[in-house]
Design a protein around this motif. Sequence first.
Motif, short mmCIF file in Angstrom:
data_model
loop_
_atom_site.label_atom_id
_atom_site.label_comp_id
_atom_site.label_asym_id
_atom_site.label_seq_id
_atom_site.Cartn_x
_atom_site.Cartn_y
_atom_site.Cartn_z
N THR A 145 -38.67 10.15 10.56
CA THR A 145 -37.90 10.68 9.44
C THR A 145 -38.86 11.24 8.38
OG1 THR A 145 -37.94 8.62 8.19
CG2 THR A 145 -36.11 8.90 9.75
N ARG A 152 -39.00 10.21 5.31
CA ARG A 152 -39.61 9.06 4.63
C ARG A 152 -40.80 8.52 5.41
NH1 ARG A 152 -35.58 5.95 4.40
NH2 ARG A 152 -34.96 6.15 2.21
N GLU A 153 -40.62 8.36 6.73
CA GLU A 153 -41.71 7.81 7.56
C GLU A 153 -42.94 8.72 7.54
OE1 GLU A 153 -38.88 5.32 10.69
OE2 GLU A 153 -39.36 7.43 11.07
N GLN A 184 -33.32 14.08 1.57
CA GLN A 184 -33.68 14.28 2.99
C GLN A 184 -34.41 13.08 3.58
OE1 GLN A 184 -34.31 16.86 0.70
NE2 GLN A 184 -32.69 18.23 1.40
N ASP A 236 -33.86 10.23 4.93
CA ASP A 236 -33.51 9.61 6.21
C ASP A 236 -33.33 10.61 7.35
OD1 ASP A 236 -33.42 6.85 5.39
OD2 ASP A 236 -31.70 7.44 4.13
N GLN A 237 -33.50 11.88 7.05
CA GLN A 237 -33.33 12.90 8.10
C GLN A 237 -34.55 12.95 9.00
OE1 GLN A 237 -32.53 16.75 6.43
NE2 GLN A 237 -30.79 16.03 5.24
N PRO A 238 -34.33 13.36 10.27
CA PRO A 238 -35.50 13.63 11.11
C PRO A 238 -36.33 14.74 10.46
CG PRO A 238 -33.45 13.76 12.39
CD PRO A 238 -33.06 13.63 10.95
#
Length: 242
Positions: free
Chosen positions: A93, A95-96, A128, A130-132
């Motif tokens: 994501t 975030r990641e 955005q 949590d989005q891929p």
Amino acid sequence: MLLEAKGIIKTFGSFRAVDEADLTLQEHELIGLIGPNGAGKSTFFNCLAGDALPDGGSIRFRDREITRMAPHDRARLGLARTFQVPIVFDGMTVRENVMVGAFLRRPHRHAAAAKADEVLAFTGLAEQADQPVTTLGTPGRKRLEIARALASEPTVLLLDEALAGLTSAEVETAIALVRRIHESGITLIVVEHIMEVIHRLTQRVIVFQQGRVLAEGSPADVTADPRVIEAYLGRRAGRHRP
Ligand SMILES: Nc1ncnc2c1ncn2[C@@H]1O[C@H](COP(=O)(O)OP(=O)(O)O)[C@@H](O)[C@H]1O
Ligand SMILES: [Mg+2]
């Protein structure tokens, strides 16, 4: 002096992409690095950040010799950079992707996620999170690149064409972001092609040509310098001459 590079040389085979370039950077400055395509700006950034080892010269950061130090050790000292072509870790994501930067100073997952969220809010990417990451377009990827660097909590940030490929409205948002980064106390060097952006953002500009520092001064002074005009327009002007 916060950052000082002296006589930096970087060769590829027999070609000198950076040819005895110098740079000094004082705390809280926001300076521009400009020059025609292929002038060696990204290669110079690579040398400063440790992504390339110079073949000559020395680099000091906060009075420490860092010329041959690994990139992550420089990042730990507070030197961060963005890449001209944004790096995106697929399958993760947004975030990641930013947590990759945050882990430098926050090894625990919760703390890294919290830092990532703080930086995502600051850079306008919170929605955005949590989005891929693959769902981001060019402007989003450019901001993500900045967010990941900010998550490492740098003292100095090197931005390599962070505004390239943006529409004029997106450029305005990006200029505002760079200003807010500067106001937060971070010292910046920006590589940027749009002269108007350089004029609006920076007080001092270094002009590269063929791996060397061609000129240095205020944006107004360097853009009025005939050698700089020649470096940018010389070949094209030549072609159009009857
Ligand atoms: N890994 C590499 N191998 C060979 N040549 C390279 C490499 N990286 C950059 N160059 C060359 O070095 C010169 C400077 O490139 P670069 O630093 O990307 O310029 P700029 O960022 O100013 O456009 C160019 O001629 C480029 O082709
Ligand atoms: Mg470049």
